[in-house]
Motif scaffolding. Structure first.
Motif: not given
Lengths: 285, 542
Positions: B61-83
């Protein structure tokens, strides 16, 4: 003011009866009428959601069991029923066993960080379901449990544990510690003491906690909607999609069955509460 | 280690004291120490009992909530796709008013070649599209055309200078040199891109060590070299490492006359979106791996080049929805107080036998499935439903004037008041039970009227119960999803419905996570208040 005093004035009498038989009666009607109304509607022989003239005339032709027949013959509903009775007991088992142990631990006299631990353990009950469901969906799809029975069972178990903690802790509050000491003084080891002395006394709390955990899982739809695939659809899932897309009277039959289940659960809980109070030497109220 | 030392010193201290006249247990251990040990053991036992559940709740439960909080700021997709592009854009001044340099376009061509091969470019396009509407088609279209790009100019120039550049050995020499990868950052990224592309295109059989990379990598190498300082360049050509020196002989002088692949022109020909500075600004803005853009979107703002701004009036959505959620929750809470107070009062003043009967009427809805109650309301409130039929039959409304009570705010308020009413009645009842009837009698004996006695004596005693019930109902209501979804239509939905929409329909998970995080903070703040007023341990069920 449990009864009107003999010297009450006319105004007081009028207010007393208005309050009791108009205002309160209306609110109680509001509370109970929606649930009562759907029961006769579920026996309608038509596919309408209102009382047909035949039904109002109490004509037997206006009533039928066809919506129940639908429920028991439709493979969708049967699959949902089976899933519900697979997921809910599994989640209840996990929630109850872990929750009871933790409640016993929490009721010891010296528990470090008690408040913090309590806050963490109760949190699944406080966080809005939509947020729990979103978080679990994100996290469980990362680790490949999305769309799996195990994922839903774990999620439901987590949602059910606070109820077990609360009910078992409540039974332990009235627990007389000298009983365990008495058992120990007569040579019982802690394990024997637990099973012979403590367990019989807290069992009503454990069972009602388990019932709460069961109903939490049995009634839960948001987490299932996000985390489950079509394979894991449960009764509430099926009802929800039915209500959202095209509402069929079969839902009323299911609803009636579920009301019957709640009445049974409520009765069991009330009996347990009385038994628990009797065991602890209180007069049942 | 530290802990045991401390304990030892404590022990020896107590020994010293006990050596005098401190009480001893039967075993000769000082009583104080023996008690401390027993206490420690008890604490440990309690923690051991709690540990399994704590671990379970943390993981499930707590990890999933933390994961959600992290996802709200996480944005690695740009750097991963066009490094390479992200790195090259660092040198571009987004306020210069000019398009990025050819080097950025070369990096983009290189990154896109791999991205379209493993089909992740459209995902990146949709991500950036959340902040820069229209850009997803630019990515989609370019992905289809990328294979047709002319890319041999730099490659041919290198080979024309030294035929060895057309051998895998040349690349082995380069990657083994001491300047690699520090001075060939982009070429290193490009080489990795090419290896991944090769593995995807040819399968595992292709051996990158036996092949030369494609033209994009040569173009990147050219840009790396032309951005080096003159001394670094000549250091390569005169390297003590003979093969490296041979490879780069003549390169420093020839660089200036290398033909350009003109990726900038080619991209502009594929999709004119690449010549729009807005798009490039958006890409640059979104390249950091941690980003606040979802939160800004969740409060109807956006980051433009002049800073954070409110979105135009017609695009604002979420603040209004938050306000509506709070407003409707307040209306529902108020209705619950108005309807719950009389019932709680009745329960508290009736004899035990009759109040138990009424309590069952309150608990039955409480125990009935949420979906059952919602479907009941859906059936009752319909225009062809029982309530409208009844009103027409009584003559309150005409057949044509049937009330619209569902799929709007009215539907949400009625159904949710009904569903949450027991949560108001139960705390109120438990407070009212404790108020002794003698208070009211005392007030009346001193001449207070019924009304005055109620408002001055009874009501103030129940305020705590109203507070507890209200916060409980409000917390539950603010996060409701199912009932508004089914009876709320479009006007009666809550913020939760928007979160669900972003999770299952629009797939903008970052925004869903940001909206969820805001809601979570709101609820936790309310819960904290509840804890201060009522106390966490006083939560009672049934």
């Amino acid at each position: 003011m449990s009864a009107l005093p003999p010297y009450a004035s006319t105004g007081q009498r009028i207010w007393f009866y208005t309050f009791r038989y108009v205002i309160c009666a209306f609110i109680l009607f509001f509370l109970i009428a929606p649930i009562i109304t759907i029961i006769p509607l579920s026996f309608s022989s038509q596919d309408f959601f209102t009382f047909t003239p035949e039904m109002l005339a109490l004509d037997p032709a206006g009533y039928s069991l066809k919506h129940y027949e639908d429920f028991f013959t439709s493979s969708d509903w049967q699959k949902a029923l089976k899933n519900s009775f697979l997921i809910a007991p599994a989640a209840t088992l996990i929630a109850t066993s872990l929750g009871t142990l933790a409640a016993i631990g929490l009721s010891q006299s010296h528990v470090p960080y008690r408040r913090t631990i309590m806050a963490i353990l109760i949190s699944p009950m406080i966080v809005p379901l939509i947020i729990s469901a979103a978080g679990m969906f994100f996290f469980y799809s990362r680790i490949g449990l999305q769309g799996e029975y195990l994922g839903i069972i774990l999620a439901h178990a987590a949602l059910g544990t606070p109820f077990v903690i609360i009910t078992v802790t409540a039974t332990l509050v009235g627990f007389d510690r000298s009983l365990t000491r008495a058992a120990a003084s007569m040579g019982a080891d802690p394990v024997t003491t637990f099973f012979k002395v403590q367990m019989p006394l807290i069992i009503p709390g454990v069972v009602s906690g388990a019932l709460f955990a069961f109903i939490t899982s049995f009634d839960e739809v948001v987490v299932v909607l996000f985390m489950g695939s079509a394979r894991q659809k449960t009764l509430p899932w099926q009802m929800f999609t039915g209500l959202r897309e095209q509402i069929s009277p079969t839902i009323l039959a299911v609803a009636t069955i579920m009301v019957a289940i709640s009445i049974v659960l409520l009765t069991v809980l009330e009996l347990l509460r009385r038994r628990s109070e009797r065991l602890r030497g209180l007069t049942p109220s | 280690m530290t802990a045991s030392t401390t304990l030892d010193s404590v022990d020896s201290e107590s020994h010293d004291q006990a050596a005098g006249q401190g009480p001893l247990t039967k075993d000769g251990i000082p009583l104080k120490r023996s008690l401390a040990r027993a206490l420690r053991r008890e604490k440990l036992r309690a923690l051991l009992l709690i540990a399994p559940l704590l671990a379970f709740v943390l993981v499930s439960f707590i990890f999933p909530i933390g994961d959600m909080l992290y996802r709200s700021v996480e944005n690695s997709i740009v750097e991963k796709t066009i490094p390479g592009t992200v790195r090259a854009l660092n040198d571009w001044d987004s306020e210069s008013g000019e398009l990025p340099s050819e080097r950025v376009f070369a990096a983009l061509a290189d990154d896109m070649m791999l991205a379209q091969e493993i089909k992740i470019h459209t995902r990146l396009g949709s991500r950036i599209n959340y902040d820069q509407p229209g850009i997803s088609s630019v990515f989609r279209k370019s992905g289809r055309q990328i294979k047709k790009l002319e890319r041999e100019a730099a490659m041919n120039a290198f080979i024309g200078l030294n035929a060895d550049w057309n051998t895998p050995e040349a690349w082995a020499t380069l990657t083994a040199s001491e300047q690699w990868p520090a001075q060939f950052r982009y070429t290193a990224i490009s080489l990795d891109n090419w290896k991944a592309w090769l593995a995807s295109e040819e399968g595992d059989d292709a051996d990158p060590a036996a092949l030369v990379p494609h033209g994009f990598t040569y173009a990147t190498l050219y840009h790396d070299l032309s951005n080096m300082s003159a001394s670094d360049l000549s250091a390569l050509a005169t390297s003590s490492d003979a093969p490296v020196a041979a490879l780069f002989a003549g390169v420093p002088d020839a660089l200036a006359s290398f033909p350009s692949d003109d990726f900038k022109g080619q991209f502009a020909a594929i999709e004119k979106g690449w010549t729009e500075i807005d798009n490039w600004q958006a890409i640059k803005r979104l390249s950091p791996p941690i980003i606040d853009s979802y939160f800004l979107a969740a409060v109807d703002s956006e980051r433009t080049d002049v800073g954070v701004e409110k979105k135009p009036e017609n695009e604002r959505l979420y603040l209004g929805l938050f306000l509506r959620t709070i407003f409707l929750s307040m209306v529902i809470t108020t209705s619950c107080i108005l309807l719950g107070y009389p019932i709680a009062y009745l329960l508290a003043t009736l004899s035990v036998r009759s109040s138990n009967l009424i309590l069952i009427l309150v608990l039955l809805p409480f125990w009935t499935s949420l979906l059952v109650r919602t479907s009941a309301w859906k059936v009752l409130l319909q225009q062809q439903g029982v309530i409208n039929d009844l009103l027409v039959w009584v003559g309150f409304i005409s057949e044509a004037g049937r009330l619209v009570m569902i799929n709007n705010m009215t539907g949400t308020i009625i159904a949710m008041t009904h569903i949450l009413l027991p949560f108001m009645i139960l705390p109120l009842y438990s407070v009212m039970k404790t108020i002794s009837p003698t208070y009211m009698r005392a007030a009346k004996s001193m001449g207070a009227s019924d009304t005055l006695a109620f408002w001055r004596i009874y009501f103030p005693n129940t305020v705590a119960g109203i507070g507890a019930g209200s916060i409980l109902v409000f917390i539950l209501s603010i996060g409701y999803y199912i009932t508004p979804e089914l009876v709320g239509g479009t006007k009666g939905v809550f913020i939760s419905n928007r979160i669900a929409y972003h999770i299952s329909s629009s797939l903008n998970w970052g925004l869903a996570a940001a909206l969820g995080s805001i809601l979570l903070v709101l609820v936790l703040a309310l819960y904290w208040t509840y804890d201060r007023i009522v106390g966490i341990d006083n939560v009672k069920l049934g």
